[in-house]
Design a protein around this motif. Structure first.
Motif, PDB file in Angstrom:
ATOM      1  N   UNK A   1      87.999  77.771  21.644  1.00 16.44           N
ATOM      2  CA  UNK A   1      88.461  79.148  21.613  1.00 16.44           C
ATOM      3  C   UNK A   1      89.174  79.352  20.283  1.00 16.44           C
ATOM      4  N   UNK A   2      88.453  79.846  19.303  1.00 15.49           N
ATOM      5  CA  UNK A   2      89.054  80.007  17.989  1.00 15.49           C
ATOM      6  C   UNK A   2      88.094  80.616  16.999  1.00 15.49           C
ATOM      7  N   UNK A   3      88.391  80.458  15.720  1.00 16.73           N
ATOM      8  CA  UNK A   3      87.593  81.057  14.653  1.00 16.73           C
ATOM      9  C   UNK A   3      87.216  79.993  13.640  1.00 16.73           C
ATOM     10  N   UNK A   4      85.984  80.053  13.167  1.00 17.54           N
ATOM     11  CA  UNK A   4      85.568  79.129  12.118  1.00 17.54           C
ATOM     12  C   UNK A   4      84.550  79.800  11.211  1.00 17.54           C
ATOM     13  N   UNK A   5      84.392  79.236  10.021  1.00 18.39           N
ATOM     14  CA  UNK A   5      83.395  79.700   9.060  1.00 18.39           C
ATOM     15  C   UNK A   5      82.181  78.791   9.128  1.00 18.39           C
ATOM     16  N   UNK A   6      81.027  79.355   8.855  1.00 20.27           N
ATOM     17  CA  UNK A   6      79.824  78.546   8.758  1.00 20.27           C
ATOM     18  C   UNK A   6      79.752  77.890   7.392  1.00 20.27           C
ATOM     19  N   UNK A   7      79.317  76.639   7.344  1.00 16.18           N
ATOM     20  CA  UNK A   7      79.092  75.982   6.060  1.00 16.18           C
ATOM     21  C   UNK A   7      77.918  76.618   5.333  1.00 16.18           C
TER      22      UNK A   7
END
Length: 198
Positions: free
Chosen positions: A129-135
């Motif tokens: 449950x959170x936020x991430x960027x795609x490589x």
């Protein structure tokens, strides 16, 4: 002449009750052992992720992979084809001098180059449950639950920190669950770089 007839009296009710009680006790002990084992696996997986995060922060503070000043290390958390979660250390850099996005170093066929991979037990599920960027494309993702199909940048959670130790991708809560859905442990990564296991 007196005939003696031998009779097989069979088992008494008390003997049957004792045998059934022994079987019930043995099976309940086995169930408790399996439950404890699965709980231990989920806790171990949470500790592995937290340990990898701590190591990643130190790597990015102290080392620069390759020759580029902008290169850094990242963690890729993904669900692999063999039905288990994996945590892999990857090298990443800007795809071009003007780009602010990060892309993993690939092996020439578009697949990441893994420096190190930690396997999570197949009996452990992870919910994010959170936020991430795609490589791959820098797009931002919010996932309440995830099970990406392959480690290709968009199908994996990318955890990255800057040189100051701030989390720039992959912050949020990771819940480690047994296959029955019960949460055993959590790892929380905050944007300021602090992380805690519960």
């Amino acid at each position: 002449m007196k005939n003696t007839i031998s009779r097989n009296k069979g088992y008494s009710i008390i003997e049957l009750v004792i045998v059934v009680a022994i079987i019930a006790i043995t099976s309940s002990m086995a169930m408790v052992s399996v439950t404890m084992l699965n709980t231990a696996r989920a806790k171990d997986a949470a500790l592995k992720l937290d340990g990898e995060v701590a190591e990643l922060i130190q790597k990015n503070k102290n080392m620069t992979p390759g020759t580029s000043d902008t290169a850094k290390y990242g963690l890729m958390l993904y669900y692999d084809y063999d039905d288990q979660f994996k945590i892999s250390l990857v090298e990443c850099d800007h795809p071009s001098p003007t780009s602010s996005l990060y892309q993993y170093k690939d092996d020439g066929s578009g697949h990441p180059v893994f420096n190190d991979t930690v396997n999570i037990s197949k009996r452990v599920d992870i919910e994010y449950d959170g936020t991430y960027q795609s490589f791959c494309n820098g797009a931002s993702f919010d996932r309440n639950a995830f099970k990406p199909s392959s480690p290709n940048g968009t199908g994996a959670i990318c955890i990255m920190f800057d040189k100051q130790g701030n989390c720039i991708s992959g912050y949020g809560k990771y819940s480690f669950k047994k296959r029955n859905g019960n949460v055993v442990s959590t790892v929380t990564i905050r944007q300021n770089g602090s992380h805690v296991v519960r």
